[in-house]
Design an enzyme around this catalytic site. Structure first.
Site, PDB file in Angstrom:
ATOM      1  CD  GLU B 312      -2.181  -0.922   3.026  1.00 28.63           C
ATOM      2  OE1 GLU B 312      -2.032  -0.999   3.659  1.00 28.63           O
ATOM      3  OE2 GLU B 312      -4.075  -1.495   2.942  1.00 28.63           O
ATOM      4  CB  CYS B 408      -9.048   1.732   7.135  1.00 23.32           C
ATOM      5  SG  CYS B 408      -8.710   0.806   5.479  1.00 23.32           S
TER       6      CYS B 408
END
Lengths: 639, 639
Positions: B312, B408
């Site tokens: 990420e 998230c």
């Protein structure tokens, strides 16, 4: 079904070709001696091999531990096979002596019952034949069978053949109808057995090969059974990865090339060989379906296959990313082998076209011209700074590394290049098939043929025929698919012929006189190739070919930032005969293209300034021989 | 250094905007209630959350085991924060009652010493504070601090603020100058502490935030020390992965945005907030260098960041693949937050431009219009059949999935959308800064301002000013970077003004009379964006923008095979005000392009036939709302 023709032995041919002879000399003069040193751990800067030491340890000739990949033995086998071909094309008593020495070690390492795999002999004797999924015993032994057949054909010596016969008898004593159920994780033994059948004529080898082919993909699933029965821990693939090793269905029901590309094409070659030997139509039909799936949906314009960087595998149809290609050298070598097996069944131009495409492009691209650096992966685009570094392209190296631990590709290339004579011909009772336009003297059953060839740089090839017993036979010459019938000029001893082309072959049926010379002339136009719109990464782009040669653009010739280049559709492309450096003798392409100016701003709302730029494209097979730089096959086309 | 302005509280603003109000209503009406049910495990088809159950178990209110990610607590904290904003923009006694109920559970779960992390309380009490690298305790607590500050601002209630104060005191008792050395693996506590500082004015919170910021990247390395001291096994990152968590150098010496993008921008926001609070010039300078690195080398045209599908993370400069993008929703949300912190230090148009770009494009693209499906990854190109399936693009989903375990992004979007009012303004003693053109009533210290806006579909915004005590002040309005000064028409109560623009802000300094109305008019031209040639994947292509809106092409509008489309440089692009369906109210683009015919043959030497095709582009933020289909932002340009 009856195969149209038989294979032709390597010793029946003697190459003398301006393109291929230098490659053969590079292999005999550099690659094989270098590999021999590697196998003996005599090249300090190379990764440790230990392959011959493993055999000596297994033979009780020295103390030590096994070292290397579980399939390390195959490096020795492939070297032996290539050395055998080397002796065929270039006799060398000193090399033959050293080969015999290696063979004597191999002989000593073989167990009394014929078993031979140094990993299991040294390290895990209790696990023999218990991990066919990943153990690679049958793979290594299959390669040893190929080496044995080659060495017997080259020298007439039976030492290694004996090893291979005892080995195959051991395998046959364990596996087969009425014995243990089993199939190899990495296909290869099937091919080895068919080579043993070819040189010995013993049907048991053919039948065992057919057993392994036919057992693959059947239910209940062998690898699942094997896992469930196993009483020790192994690492490697999940037995449920049925695509990976081509067990997703029985082979006759497989309609898509899936999984590990090298394993796949080794299997397909074996299927073709078994089909030919047994006249098995349904097996050949399966081969054709798989062939078709690959060449119409999963093959790069260079002939490369196995696009997926994960598990060295075929990707989905039309997924052919140039910059993330896997395209393993071995996969293309396997494609050449398979194509030849298909040609022995049916002389179809499409098989010869693919064989030629792989030979002139994506196989030999794997080797640096120094004979000491090799690509495993053959991308169609590299961008230094990204290739080899970015997630998803870590496997795509922008430069050929030196010898590496998993050294499957270099010896595979070596054996392909040295045995090239075998791929040039097939022969039946009344027909000689000439598949490749490679200069040589061939001594076939029906005739001696001397080929003079300016191919691939010029479309000019002649075949001087000296018939043997019966002067009436057919000479069938493969005409590359890109040659239009009306562009082909055929003469026979000066007399213009009307070409009769069927399925890509020119059939010349006549009563031959000694010295008859068939001459072919055809223009080698520069062609622009376009991919189907389904190939996402090639949309709006073109690739250049001339004859069988795919071209590429390298930064060193074109000033970097190749992605900023475009080629107008109207641009004339000129051929240039190179006279210097590593390109000497080859034809490069020159053209005027367009270049977007480099702008530092990440984004702007003015189109980039654009100027004319002199562009040069070189044969793809030669890229990466002039230092680290950018390369790409596909170039944006400006309409 | 002195920050130019202070932040403006959410309660000072009341949005009434034709673009954003529906998003706020979607979040208050659907997303928050849905998330609340998820946290309570009341949505059977969603992945199990257990987040509130974890708190109840830690509170001794029920029996059970911890379940979920190690940072599961943050889901509750982010929901609480978003619910607080929801109560600010849309009072709801019933919601407030339920929030208080959740807070009472949180209070009970908090340990007597202030510690609060249900994973460690329930599962590994002995490992408290022993795995800062991956334990996420400080991350979860940081989010709870943000929630506490938001709820206090929204309601004046101190219940959660008390929890956060005891929590921060616990942290301060363990870490800091003269105490234990430590930094959080996932930055967030720094931001939380700065929010605590903002609402309480207590400098100890600011100083602890500064400690965590300044300790990062120093030597000896904390994570290595932590690992060496640890007496138990943990899973996760290697402490030597210094890029991943921004420890490759002390923060003032970091010149490249590297590693996990969300962690990075949370850190950078905290750096800006600390710099502003302490007047720390060197820290602000470091922020500017990092900002510059991102926006000039590592940002997609949509404002998205963090291109790399592995970890990420940010990729190398100019590596911005549209089809392999990571571009996490949370990273863009973090970019919005950071941009606002930068604007509070210095009113520079570039910060507001990026904030606007992210807001209107790559943040809200993460949410389906049903409020129940979310993207983690925001690609600029999807190709169903490949995206989500091919090696290197498995993370790129072609459709938004439902709620997922690592949830998230949805609550991050919810809190950004509901707190949008805070991002519209900064205010100093003598200047009001208007950063965004969003319709609303704002009650600022210097004046009440009523904004009427047709933005982003039309370039028409007015500001009705009612001064408070001192009528002489400056109104500084951000003028988007793409608006040419000569195209901008400014009137004040009907009187034409000569725009004085500095650093992207129009400065209007006058003595205001109640009812003075500043009106801005500017044309919203369709712009074609071009990337630097260094962006490999965008060469020869263009992206369309109008105002702050990035457009994309979807298969549903354009007949599939988007890669076969090209847009002539000369093509006129028309705007269409949509009146129906999910596009209702927005402006789409219509144009005549070219389409290469689909050819089944994998390769051919004839160029593809090409025909004219009516093309339609829609706002990128709305893609994927009409079923599974292809999408791309960049389109080939035909010159």
């Amino acid at each position: 079904m009856k195969a149209v023709a038989n294979a032709v032995g390597l010793k029946q041919t003697a190459l003398r070709d301006h393109f291929w002879t230098p490659y053969q000399e590079l292999v005999t003069g550099t690659v094989l001696p270098y590999q021999e040193k590697i196998l003996n751990d005599e090249i300090p800067e190379a990764e440790k091999s230990h392959a011959l030491a493993n055999f000596r340890i297994a033979a009780g000739m020295e103390e030590g531990e096994f070292y290397g990949m579980v399939f390390q033995d195959s490096d020795v086998a492939k070297w032996l096979e290539a050395a055998a071909y080397s002796l065929s094309v270039h006799p060398d008593a000193e090399l033959e002596r050293r080969v015999d020495e290696v063979i004597s070690i191999v002989e000593k390492a073989q167990q009394p019952d014929g078993y031979l795999d140094t990993y299991f002999i040294i390290k895990e004797p209790e696990h023999r034949w218990k991990n066919l999924l990943e153990g690679h015993e049958l793979y290594c032994m299959g390669h040893m069978m190929e080496a044995a057949a080659a060495y017997y054909e080259a020298t007439g010596k039976t030492s290694l053949l004996g090893v291979a016969e005892r080995m195959t008898d051991q395998i046959a004593s364990v596996f087969g109808e009425g014995k243990r159920f089993g199939i190899p994780g990495h296909e290869e033994v099937e091919v080895g057995l068919m080579r043993m059948y070819a040189v010995t004529g013993q049907e048991k080898y053919r039948d065992l090969a057919a057993y392994f082919v036919n057992a693959r993909g059947t239910r209940p699933e062998f690898y699942v059974q094997e896992r469930d029965a196993r009483d020790f821990q192994v690492f490697g693939m999940d037995p449920n990865e049925r695509d990976y090793n081509q067990t997703y269905a029985p082979v006759r029901e497989q309609t898509e090339a899936r999984g590990h590309a090298v394993r796949a094409v080794y299997l397909y070659r074996a299927m073709a060989d078994v089909a030919a030997a047994l006249g098995d139509e349904s097996l050949y039909r399966a081969c054709k379906v798989l062939w078709n799936d690959i060449v119409t949906k999963k093959m790069y314009v260079t002939g490369a296959i196995g696009a997926c960087g994960n598990l060295e595998s075929f990707s989905k149809a039309y997924d052919l990313p140039p910059d993330r290609a896997y395209a393993e050298t071995c996969a293309q070598v396997g494609m050449v082998f398979w194509a030849k097996s298909m040609l022995d069944i049916e002389a179809r131009g499409e098989y010869a076209d693919v064989m030629e495409l792989c030979l002139y492009n994506s196989t030999i691209s794997g080797m640096q011209l120094d004979g000491k650096h090799f690509f495993y992966v053959n991308p169609l685009e590299v961008n230094p700074g990204f290739s080899g570094e970015i997630f998803g392209m870590r496997h795509v190296l922008p430069e050929r590394p030196g010898w590496y631990q998993c050294a499957c590709c270099p010896p595979n290339l070596a054996r392909m290049i040295l045995s090239l004579g075998k791929y040039c011909w097939s022969e039946s009772a009344d027909t000689i098939y000439a598949h490749l336009m490679i200069g040589q003297k061939a001594s076939l059953s029906l005739a001696d043929i001397e080929v003079e060839s300016a191919y691939p740089w010029e479309g000019s090839v002649s075949y001087k025929v000296t018939p043997k017993k019966d002067a009436s036979f057919t000479l069938a010459i493969h005409i590359p698919g890109y040659v239009g019938a009306k562009d082909l000029n055929v003469t026979c001893s000066g007399e213009r012929q009307k070409p009769a082309i069927k399925d890509g072959y020119l059939y010349l049926n006549r009563t031959w006189e000694a010295g008859d010379e068939v001459s072919l002339q055809f223009p080698l136009k520069v062609r622009r190739l376009y991919a189907s719109a389904r190939v996402l990464a090639a949309a709006g782009q073109t690739a250049l070919m001339r004859g069988p040669i795919v071209y590429c653009f390298e930064g060193v010739d074109n000033g970097g930032q190749l992605q900023a280049l475009a080629l107008p559709r109207s641009a004339q492309i000129r051929t240039v005969k190179e006279t210097e450096g590593i390109l000497k003798g080859c034809v490069s392409l020159a053209m005027t293209g367009l270049r977007d100016e480099d702008e530092e701003a990440l984004y702007r709302d003015e189109p980039p300034a654009c100027r004319e730029a002199a562009l040069k494209a070189i044969p793809y097979c030669l890229w990466g021989n002039r230092g680290l730089n950018q390369m790409r096959v596909w170039i944006r086309e400006q309409r």
